[in-house]
Design an enzyme around this catalytic site. Structure first.
Site, short mmCIF file in Angstrom:
data_model
loop_
_atom_site.label_atom_id
_atom_site.label_comp_id
_atom_site.label_asym_id
_atom_site.label_seq_id
_atom_site.Cartn_x
_atom_site.Cartn_y
_atom_site.Cartn_z
CE LYS A 17 -2.15 -1.27 3.74
NZ LYS A 17 -1.57 -2.54 4.18
NE ARG A 93 -4.17 -1.52 9.28
CZ ARG A 93 -3.28 -1.14 8.83
NH1 ARG A 93 -3.24 0.11 8.56
NH2 ARG A 93 -2.01 -1.91 8.75
NE ARG A 132 8.01 -2.92 6.10
CZ ARG A 132 6.84 -2.46 6.00
NH1 ARG A 132 6.39 -1.72 5.15
NH2 ARG A 132 5.69 -2.75 6.66
NE ARG A 138 6.60 -0.80 10.27
CZ ARG A 138 5.54 -0.79 9.39
NH1 ARG A 138 5.63 -0.14 8.05
NH2 ARG A 138 4.40 -1.45 9.61
NE ARG A 150 2.24 -5.61 10.85
CZ ARG A 150 3.17 -5.47 10.17
NH1 ARG A 150 4.64 -5.92 10.42
NH2 ARG A 150 2.99 -4.59 9.16
P1 B4P Z 1 4.49 -1.50 2.06
O1 B4P Z 1 3.96 -1.21 1.00
O2 B4P Z 1 5.36 -0.72 2.94
O3 B4P Z 1 3.40 -2.16 3.02
P2 B4P Z 1 1.98 -1.69 3.58
O4 B4P Z 1 1.01 -2.62 3.04
O5 B4P Z 1 1.75 -0.14 3.29
O6 B4P Z 1 2.19 -1.71 5.22
P3 B4P Z 1 1.66 -2.15 6.46
O7 B4P Z 1 0.38 -2.73 6.72
O8 B4P Z 1 2.88 -2.85 7.03
O9 B4P Z 1 1.79 -1.16 7.65
P4 B4P Z 1 0.89 0.11 8.10
O10 B4P Z 1 1.96 1.27 8.05
O11 B4P Z 1 -0.36 0.87 7.45
O12 B4P Z 1 5.15 -2.99 1.74
C1 B4P Z 1 5.86 -4.02 2.49
C2 B4P Z 1 7.08 -4.25 2.00
O13 B4P Z 1 6.97 -4.98 0.55
C3 B4P Z 1 8.00 -3.32 1.55
O14 B4P Z 1 9.40 -3.63 2.17
C4 B4P Z 1 8.14 -3.19 0.04
O15 B4P Z 1 9.52 -2.60 -0.42
C5 B4P Z 1 8.13 -4.44 -0.34
N1 B4P Z 1 7.11 -4.63 -1.63
C6 B4P Z 1 6.18 -3.74 -1.99
N2 B4P Z 1 5.63 -4.02 -3.36
C7 B4P Z 1 6.50 -4.99 -3.67
C8 B4P Z 1 6.21 -5.79 -4.90
N3 B4P Z 1 5.48 -5.62 -5.90
N4 B4P Z 1 7.17 -6.95 -4.92
C9 B4P Z 1 7.92 -7.08 -3.98
N5 B4P Z 1 8.01 -6.38 -2.88
C10 B4P Z 1 7.37 -5.30 -2.74
O16 B4P Z 1 0.52 0.01 9.37
C11 B4P Z 1 1.19 -0.39 10.62
C12 B4P Z 1 0.38 -0.47 11.98
O17 B4P Z 1 -0.19 0.81 12.47
C13 B4P Z 1 -0.76 -1.43 12.00
O18 B4P Z 1 -0.20 -2.85 12.38
C14 B4P Z 1 -1.43 -0.85 13.43
O19 B4P Z 1 -0.84 -1.03 14.45
C15 B4P Z 1 -1.44 0.60 13.11
N6 B4P Z 1 -2.36 1.34 12.06
C16 B4P Z 1 -2.19 1.62 10.90
N7 B4P Z 1 -3.41 2.07 10.52
C17 B4P Z 1 -4.28 1.74 11.46
C18 B4P Z 1 -5.72 1.75 11.61
N8 B4P Z 1 -6.52 2.58 10.56
N9 B4P Z 1 -6.46 1.55 12.70
C19 B4P Z 1 -5.88 1.02 13.59
N10 B4P Z 1 -4.32 0.56 13.60
C20 B4P Z 1 -3.69 1.34 12.69
#
Ligand code: B4P
Length: 198
Positions: A17, A93, A132, A138, A150
């Site tokens: 995302k 979420r 990551r 993190r 998670r």
């Molecule tokens: P990202 O792009 O970083 O992952 P994400 O889906 O954005 O993030 P995540 O769910 O971990 O975290 P968030 O900050 O929202 O990609 C992950 C990895 O994959 C990276 O290393 C990237 O390089 C790699 N990658 C990406 N695309 C790729 C591809 N095509 N091929 C190969 N590799 C690839 O949330 C963190 C925490 O915050 C939650 O657990 C919760 O505690 C809290 N939180 C956030 N929002 C909340 C909400 N609305 N309600 C309650 N708690 C919340």
């Protein structure tokens, strides 16, 4: 007020995302609201909100709804309207968060244009997050137990949000494996359809 392009970018932890948001905001001139990034900023600055969020985030649990919703409300209200809309990344979420977002936007004469759900198999998610964790510092990316939690929290508390948007005819699934550019192309095709429907 004119109808803006307001997107929800959805998917399990590690679905990409944050990665795809960077490309989407640039192409479509959207304001990025990532609740994960906002919490990490508070954490870094040592604010009360950051301290409160930390104990949930470190274990891979969700921060309570009222805290998240209040933070998003402030962010939306504190944003100038120069951009063409918002992209909500990692929010909503839970179903109560989705309902609150609808109310917040309605108060501004706006609505969600559509949801894009990145579809990535569980094994790939674990691989990406552990990779990551080696460089990001993190805490929530650093062991398999936290990552599994998670993914379970996502299945139980977050997946119903997809159903919420499906019922509104706004759900769009995009394959989240392949190169970052290939995935971005698929997402762009979906967004261009929203824009035509407006
Ligand atoms: P990202 O792009 O970083 O992952 P994400 O889906 O954005 O993030 P995540 O769910 O971990 O975290 P968030 O900050 O929202 O990609 C992950 C990895 O994959 C990276 O290393 C990237 O390089 C790699 N990658 C990406 N695309 C790729 C591809 N095509 N091929 C190969 N590799 C690839 O949330 C963190 C925490 O915050 C939650 O657990 C919760 O505690 C809290 N939180 C956030 N929002 C909340 C909400 N609305 N309600 C309650 N708690 C919340």
């Amino acid at each position: 007020m004119k109808d803006l392009l307001n997107l929800v970018l959805f998917g399990p932890p590690g679905a990409g995302k944050g990665t795809q948001s960077e490309h989407i905001i640039e192409k479509y001139n959207l304001t990025h609201i990532s609740t994960g990034d906002l919490f990490r900023k508070h954490l870094g600055e040592g604010t009360d909100l950051g301290k409160l969020a930390q104990k949930y985030m470190d274990e891979g649990n969700l921060v309570p709804d009222e805290v998240v919703i209040g933070m998003v409300d402030d962010k939306i209200n504190g944003t100038s309207t120069a951009a063409s809309g918002f992209i909500f990344d990692g929010f909503p979420r839970t179903v109560p968060q989705a309902e609150a977002l609808d109310r917040l936007l309605e108060g501004k004469g706006q609505r969600i244009s559509g949801m894009i759900a990145l579809d990535v198999p569980e094994e790939e998610l674990k691989k990406r997050l552990l990779a990551r964790g080696k460089t990001s510092g993190r805490v929530d990316d650093q062991n398999e137990e936290k990552i599994n939690n998670r993914i379970q929290v996502y299945a139980k508390e977050t997946l119903p949000v997809a159903e919420y948007y499906e019922q509104q005819g706004k759900f769009n699934k995009v394959k989240g494996i392949g190169s970052i550019n290939e995935i971005f192309e698929s997402i762009s095709t979906v967004i261009d359809n929203f824009s035509q429907e407006k």
